[in-house]
Design a protein around this motif. Structure first.
Motif, PDB file in Angstrom:
ATOM      1  N   LEU A  15     104.539   1.440  24.793  1.00 42.89           N
ATOM      2  CA  LEU A  15     103.594   2.465  25.257  1.00 42.89           C
ATOM      3  C   LEU A  15     103.029   3.231  24.058  1.00 42.89           C
ATOM      4  O   LEU A  15     101.819   3.508  23.998  1.00 42.89           O
ATOM      5  N   VAL A  16     103.897   3.570  23.096  1.00 49.70           N
ATOM      6  CA  VAL A  16     103.446   4.281  21.896  1.00 49.70           C
ATOM      7  C   VAL A  16     102.421   3.447  21.133  1.00 49.70           C
ATOM      8  O   VAL A  16     101.373   3.950  20.696  1.00 49.70           O
ATOM      9  N   LEU A  17     102.686   2.157  20.982  1.00 51.41           N
ATOM     10  CA  LEU A  17     101.777   1.290  20.236  1.00 51.41           C
ATOM     11  C   LEU A  17     100.443   1.129  20.952  1.00 51.41           C
ATOM     12  O   LEU A  17      99.380   1.130  20.311  1.00 51.41           O
ATOM     13  N   ILE A  18     100.473   0.992  22.258  1.00 54.43           N
ATOM     14  CA  ILE A  18      99.222   0.857  23.017  1.00 54.43           C
ATOM     15  C   ILE A  18      98.387   2.121  22.887  1.00 54.43           C
ATOM     16  O   ILE A  18      97.168   2.069  22.653  1.00 54.43           O
ATOM     17  N   LEU A  19      99.038   3.277  23.032  1.00 56.92           N
ATOM     18  CA  LEU A  19      98.314   4.547  22.902  1.00 56.92           C
ATOM     19  C   LEU A  19      97.745   4.710  21.490  1.00 56.92           C
ATOM     20  O   LEU A  19      96.625   5.220  21.323  1.00 56.92           O
ATOM     21  N   ALA A  20      98.494   4.281  20.473  1.00 51.90           N
ATOM     22  CA  ALA A  20      98.021   4.391  19.094  1.00 51.90           C
ATOM     23  C   ALA A  20      96.789   3.522  18.866  1.00 51.90           C
ATOM     24  O   ALA A  20      95.817   3.944  18.217  1.00 51.90           O
ATOM     25  N   VAL A  21      96.803   2.309  19.405  1.00 52.31           N
ATOM     26  CA  VAL A  21      95.655   1.407  19.249  1.00 52.31           C
ATOM     27  C   VAL A  21      94.436   1.972  19.961  1.00 52.31           C
ATOM     28  O   VAL A  21      93.318   1.981  19.416  1.00 52.31           O
ATOM     29  N   VAL A  22      94.629   2.470  21.178  1.00 56.70           N
ATOM     30  CA  VAL A  22      93.511   3.031  21.945  1.00 56.70           C
ATOM     31  C   VAL A  22      92.944   4.263  21.238  1.00 56.70           C
ATOM     32  O   VAL A  22      91.719   4.423  21.109  1.00 56.70           O
ATOM     33  N   THR A  24      93.123   5.048  18.033  1.00 58.68           N
ATOM     34  CA  THR A  24      92.454   4.660  16.792  1.00 58.68           C
ATOM     35  C   THR A  24      91.082   4.063  17.074  1.00 58.68           C
ATOM     36  O   THR A  24      90.102   4.354  16.372  1.00 58.68           O
ATOM     37  N   ALA A  25      90.985   3.229  18.102  1.00 60.59           N
ATOM     38  CA  ALA A  25      89.696   2.637  18.464  1.00 60.59           C
ATOM     39  C   ALA A  25      88.700   3.710  18.895  1.00 60.59           C
ATOM     40  O   ALA A  25      87.523   3.683  18.506  1.00 60.59           O
ATOM     41  N   ALA A  26      89.172   4.666  19.688  1.00 63.06           N
ATOM     42  CA  ALA A  26      88.293   5.749  20.131  1.00 63.06           C
ATOM     43  C   ALA A  26      87.847   6.607  18.949  1.00 63.06           C
ATOM     44  O   ALA A  26      86.669   7.002  18.857  1.00 63.06           O
ATOM     45  N   ALA A  27      88.776   6.886  18.034  1.00 61.67           N
ATOM     46  CA  ALA A  27      88.425   7.683  16.849  1.00 61.67           C
ATOM     47  C   ALA A  27      87.420   6.949  15.980  1.00 61.67           C
ATOM     48  O   ALA A  27      86.483   7.549  15.432  1.00 61.67           O
ATOM     49  N   GLY A  28      87.582   5.629  15.868  1.00 55.05           N
ATOM     50  CA  GLY A  28      86.638   4.848  15.087  1.00 55.05           C
ATOM     51  C   GLY A  28      85.255   4.840  15.701  1.00 55.05           C
ATOM     52  O   GLY A  28      84.246   4.951  14.987  1.00 55.05           O
ATOM     53  N   ALA A  29      85.188   4.739  17.008  1.00 56.91           N
ATOM     54  CA  ALA A  29      83.891   4.745  17.689  1.00 56.91           C
ATOM     55  C   ALA A  29      83.196   6.091  17.542  1.00 56.91           C
ATOM     56  O   ALA A  29      81.973   6.159  17.367  1.00 56.91           O
ATOM     57  N   PHE A  30      83.966   7.165  17.580  1.00 59.65           N
ATOM     58  CA  PHE A  30      83.385   8.503  17.504  1.00 59.65           C
ATOM     59  C   PHE A  30      83.078   8.915  16.073  1.00 59.65           C
ATOM     60  O   PHE A  30      82.036   9.495  15.786  1.00 59.65           O
ATOM     61  N   GLY A  31      83.985   8.617  15.154  1.00 60.90           N
ATOM     62  CA  GLY A  31      83.837   9.103  13.780  1.00 60.90           C
ATOM     63  C   GLY A  31      83.292   8.093  12.795  1.00 60.90           C
ATOM     64  O   GLY A  31      83.087   8.426  11.626  1.00 60.90           O
ATOM     65  N   GLY A  32      83.032   6.861  13.239  1.00 64.42           N
ATOM     66  CA  GLY A  32      82.586   5.824  12.321  1.00 64.42           C
ATOM     67  C   GLY A  32      81.287   6.144  11.613  1.00 64.42           C
ATOM     68  O   GLY A  32      81.080   5.750  10.467  1.00 64.42           O
ATOM     69  N   GLY A  33      80.397   6.864  12.263  1.00 61.83           N
ATOM     70  CA  GLY A  33      79.113   7.200  11.659  1.00 61.83           C
ATOM     71  C   GLY A  33      79.056   8.588  11.079  1.00 61.83           C
ATOM     72  O   GLY A  33      77.966   9.157  10.922  1.00 61.83           O
ATOM     73  N   VAL A  34      80.202   9.154  10.726  1.00 59.94           N
ATOM     74  CA  VAL A  34      80.253  10.541  10.272  1.00 59.94           C
ATOM     75  C   VAL A  34      79.473  10.752   8.973  1.00 59.94           C
ATOM     76  O   VAL A  34      78.949  11.846   8.722  1.00 59.94           O
ATOM     77  N   SER A 213      95.382   6.878   9.922  1.00 57.76           N
ATOM     78  CA  SER A 213      95.152   8.234   9.408  1.00 57.76           C
ATOM     79  C   SER A 213      93.720   8.409   8.924  1.00 57.76           C
ATOM     80  O   SER A 213      93.111   9.467   9.137  1.00 57.76           O
ATOM     81  N   VAL A 214      93.150   7.387   8.268  1.00 56.39           N
ATOM     82  CA  VAL A 214      91.774   7.496   7.769  1.00 56.39           C
ATOM     83  C   VAL A 214      90.777   7.539   8.921  1.00 56.39           C
ATOM     84  O   VAL A 214      89.887   8.399   8.955  1.00 56.39           O
ATOM     85  N   VAL A 215      90.925   6.622   9.868  1.00 58.84           N
ATOM     86  CA  VAL A 215      90.000   6.585  11.005  1.00 58.84           C
ATOM     87  C   VAL A 215      90.113   7.866  11.826  1.00 58.84           C
ATOM     88  O   VAL A 215      89.104   8.440  12.268  1.00 58.84           O
ATOM     89  N   GLY A 216      91.328   8.334  12.023  1.00 57.73           N
ATOM     90  CA  GLY A 216      91.515   9.586  12.766  1.00 57.73           C
ATOM     91  C   GLY A 216      90.877  10.767  12.050  1.00 57.73           C
ATOM     92  O   GLY A 216      90.281  11.642  12.693  1.00 57.73           O
ATOM     93  N   THR A 217      90.970  10.779  10.719  1.00 52.32           N
ATOM     94  CA  THR A 217      90.371  11.875   9.950  1.00 52.32           C
ATOM     95  C   THR A 217      88.848  11.841  10.038  1.00 52.32           C
ATOM     96  O   THR A 217      88.204  12.897  10.086  1.00 52.32           O
ATOM     97  N   LEU A 218      88.264  10.667  10.069  1.00 54.81           N
ATOM     98  CA  LEU A 218      86.808  10.567  10.230  1.00 54.81           C
ATOM     99  C   LEU A 218      86.369  11.204  11.552  1.00 54.81           C
ATOM    100  O   LEU A 218      85.339  11.886  11.609  1.00 54.81           O
TER     101      LEU A 218
END
Length: 754
Positions: A15-22, A24-34, A213-218
């Motif tokens: 469950l922890v791994l699934i939540l982490a992947v989800v 990270t993907a959401a953070a990448g979609a939101f912060g990728g164009g920062v 950590s990088v994707v989340g920071t973006l």
């Protein structure tokens, strides 16, 4: 808490791994164009007089210092006064003035052919423009505008420069260099990770935590951009620090996990024991790093604040990944952590008393004064160049010689008699309108007095132009810009310098202008004034920033060790380790040694923000290694009560880890040294030196020497603080379980190390 967390992660690992992947993907979609929402400015104090002067110029006079400069070169060596070149120059000025983003435009040909706007050989002239709006608006407009005004035809060749184009090209170059640094560091980092972790599988773990950590920071930075300005340069720190801390924390967690399994624990129990010990150390370490980053928030420049936003976010996310996501991966892998092993993992056993680091610590503690003193002297000598530091702000010279804005700036410096685009602005918002009775004489006398100041070539005012205390040109059409529209009160003057604006000479001009008696209240602006005001703002807040770092670091180390001596020792040694870095910064980048080898242009100054930025980052990383080492020394001391053996065994257990982590971090930082922007190159080289010096000379020699000299006093605290620690501090028992700290048992006499 960590015990419960460990058991929960073991049970809910998928469950922890699934939540982490989800997540990270959401953070990448939101912060990728920062990157497209970040700013290239942030070097000014919003409350400074120079900033207020710029605001008054824009609001009351609808003008300001030119931030766009077009260098016009007559083809075939013709004169700029020839008929066809003059026609082309007037048409070019007219074309620029009709651009929607331009609030004003003037040139050599439209201002009555003033000599300072023509080159010494008469083949080049300048067109000056003002892009309206804030930093972000100017940055957006210049990207579309600059290509329109960089061309060559049969009559003239035109190149764009000025502050707006410099910042535009610096921003673009930084983004290119960031991708290049990531590319250059990727393969060496992966190879080193495989060698250090002794397993291809284990080597991928810090990469996963670093990506999280990088994707989340973006994503965090993207949220912050909705509230305030964020500098684009914070992306460099996000990438470097995110991967660096992920490597540090993952290496410490994985090493302890393997150690616990070799000690006979089953994988689930080894994981819980790892969180109780190494997980606790990671949290302490993250606290010190985040505290160092948070000190940047006290400064008024959003350039520095941006590094705080990025640094705090990436540190918290790296720590969270190391104590939550990484344990979930380890729980899923179990003994398969060593799958793909290239060699047998041979982390040293603390009880053997053998190994390089144990031997080094033993050797140092035999002669602590001699060896420790030699390193202290070496670091102080290396740091002496910093005593002669000279501060400045970034200008076109931070760019490579191929950049058009750099070429324009170099040409103006070499071929023109003054810095027309870098004038000192003297703004008098409440002065009488120049058309009022007696106002012209007052303004003229003041302008004449200013024109006598060394370093000022000419003063322009509503009453004409002045050189050396004399009126040399009467008012013309361009003089109307010094009068407030509609006959309102207020005027301003422009003092054109003959010295480099971003230099001590430029600062001296500003101070002389401010010291000159004025018949009305004034605000002094311009790039030189911004430098003076920035230095003042940074100097005023520096003690607060240093106090925050020292206080938080002391508190965290006290809660971890129960000692007041160890935190003070850590603060002193970290300052010593940084002295060599700061000295090298001045020796290389200010004085210009190795400039040819490193491919940069020395300016004779160091950016005002760089020492502060590097101090906070390097201090945080130094404390990161300090916490790793002290945690094992404290653990051994709690077990044995022997100061000497606990230092040697603690260094044996962490020396390889700290050196490996520093080497990996040095690879990441060294990649930034390939940047074509000088202060990014300085950032990479400086931090590389800082982590390597700290992980070798300081941790390997100074720490054992100082702790040997202090003896049992290492663990001393005054009675009230000792009782406080016994109530709220945490320690680790011999079986690895975390318990409330108990009063230490009587410590046996320190044995002399043979």
């Amino acid at each position: 808490m960590l015990t419960r967390l460990g058991h929960t992660i073991v049970r809910r690992r998928w469950l922890v791994l699934i939540l982490a992947v989800v997540a990270t993907a959401a953070a990448g979609a939101f912060g990728g164009g920062v990157a497209s929402h970040l700013s290239s400015g942030g070097f000014q104090d919003p409350s400074a007089a120079s900033t207020k002067a710029d605001s008054v110029l824009a609001a009351q006079f609808h003008t300001g210092a030119p931030n766009l400069v077009l260098l016009v070169t007559a083809q075939g060596g013709a004169s700029v006064d020839s008929t066809n070149v003059k026609q082309a120059g007037v048409a070019l000025t007219e074309q620029l003035s009709h651009e929607p983003a331009i609030s004003q435009a003037s040139s050599y040909w439209t201002l009555g052919e003033p000599a300072p706007l023509k080159s010494k050989d008469g083949t080049q002239a300048l067109v000056l423009g003002l892009l309206k709006g804030n930093d972000d608006q100017v940055a957006t407009e210049i990207k579309a505008l600059a290509p329109k005004f960089q061309f060559a035809d049969s009559v003239v060749a035109v190149r764009a420069g000025g502050q707006s184009q410099v910042y535009n090209q610096v921003s673009s170059q930084v983004q290119k260099d960031l991708k290049k640094a990531e590319l250059y560091s990727f393969i060496p980092t992966i190879l080193l990770l495989i060698l250090i972790f002794a397993s291809a599988t284990a080597a991928l773990l810090p990469v996963a935590i670093g990506a999280l950590s990088v994707v989340g920071t973006l994503a965090v930075l993207r949220v912050i951009t909705l509230l305030t300005h964020v500098s684009i340069f914070s992306l460099n720190l996000t990438t470097a620090l995110g991967l660096g801390l992920a490597i540090d924390y993952s290496l410490f967690i994985v090493t302890r996990y393997r150690e616990e399994m070799r000690g006979g624990l089953a994988p689930p129990d080894a994981l819980v024991a790892t969180l109780q010990t190494a997980g606790r150390t990671v949290l302490f370490s993250a606290s010190t790093v985040a505290a160092s980053m948070s000190a940047l928030l006290v400064f008024p420049l959003y350039f520095l604040k941006s590094f705080a936003y990025a640094g705090i976010a990436v540190t918290i996310l790296a720590a969270a990944g190391a104590v939550v996501v990484l344990p979930a991966i380890l729980a899923a892998l179990g003994t398969r952590i060593d799958k793909g092993s290239l060699r047998r993992a041979t982390e040293p056993q603390a009880q053997t008393g053998h190994g390089f680091w144990h031997g080094l610590a033993t050797t140092v503690m035999r002669r602590p004064v001699l060896m420790g003193g030699a390193v202290v002297v070496l670091l102080l000598v290396l740091g002496t160049p910093f005593l002669h530091v000279t501060f400045g702000q970034p200008d076109a010279r931070v760019l490579p010689a191929s950049a058009t804005s750099r070429q324009v700036s170099d040409t103006i410096t070499a071929q023109f008699g003054s810095e027309e685009a870098s004038a000192v602005e003297i703004v008098a918002p409440t002065a009488p309108n120049p058309g009022a009775p007696g106002a012209a004489a007052t303004i003229g006398a003041y302008a004449a007095q200013l024109s006598k100041i060394d370093g000022i070539g000419r003063v322009d005012a509503a009453t004409g132009s002045y050189i050396g205390g004399r009126l040399v040109a009467p008012p013309n059409a361009a003089s109307a810009r010094f009068t407030a529209p509609g006959g309102k009160v207020g005027t301003w003057l422009s003092a054109v310098p003959t010295v480099q604006p971003q230099s001590p000479a430029g600062e001296a001009v500003v101070r002389a202008v401010r010291a000159t008696p004025s018949p009305f209240p004034t605000l002094v602006g311009g790039s030189s004034a911004q430098l003076v005001d920035s230095e003042h703002a940074l100097g005023a807040m520096l003690p607060w920033a240093a106090g925050i770092i020292a206080l938080v670091t002391f508190c965290v180390l006290f809660l971890m060790t129960g000692s007041v001596v160890v935190p003070v020792k850590a603060l002193v040694l970290n300052l010593l380790s940084l002295s060599a870095t700061f000295g090298a910064m001045v020796w290389i980048f200010q004085e210009g040694h190795l400039a040819h080898l490193l491919h940069f242009t020395p300016t004779g100054t160091i950016d005002t923000t760089t020492p502060i930025l590097m101090f906070c980052i390097a201090f945080g990383l130094s404390m990161d290694y300090e916490v790793f080492l002290l945690s094992r020394i404290k653990e051994e001391h709690d077990r044995s009560g022997d100061n000497v053996s606990s230092v040697a065994l603690g260094l044996e257990r962490t020396g390889r880890l700290v050196t490996a982590a520093a080497l990996l971090l040095a690879v990441v930082f060294t990649a930034f040294a390939t940047s074509d922007v000088t202060f990014i190159k300085l950032f990479g080289i400086g931090l590389t030196m800082a982590v390597l010096v700290d992980a070798t000379l300081v941790r390997g020699i100074l720490v054992p020497a100082f702790m040997r000299l202090a003896g049992d006093a290492n663990w001393w605290a005054p009675g009230p603080l000792s009782r406080l620690y016994h109530r709220i501090g945490l320690s680790e028992s011999e079986d690895g379980k975390m318990v409330a700290a108990l009063p230490p048992s009587p410590v046996p006499a320190v044995k002399e190390v043979a």
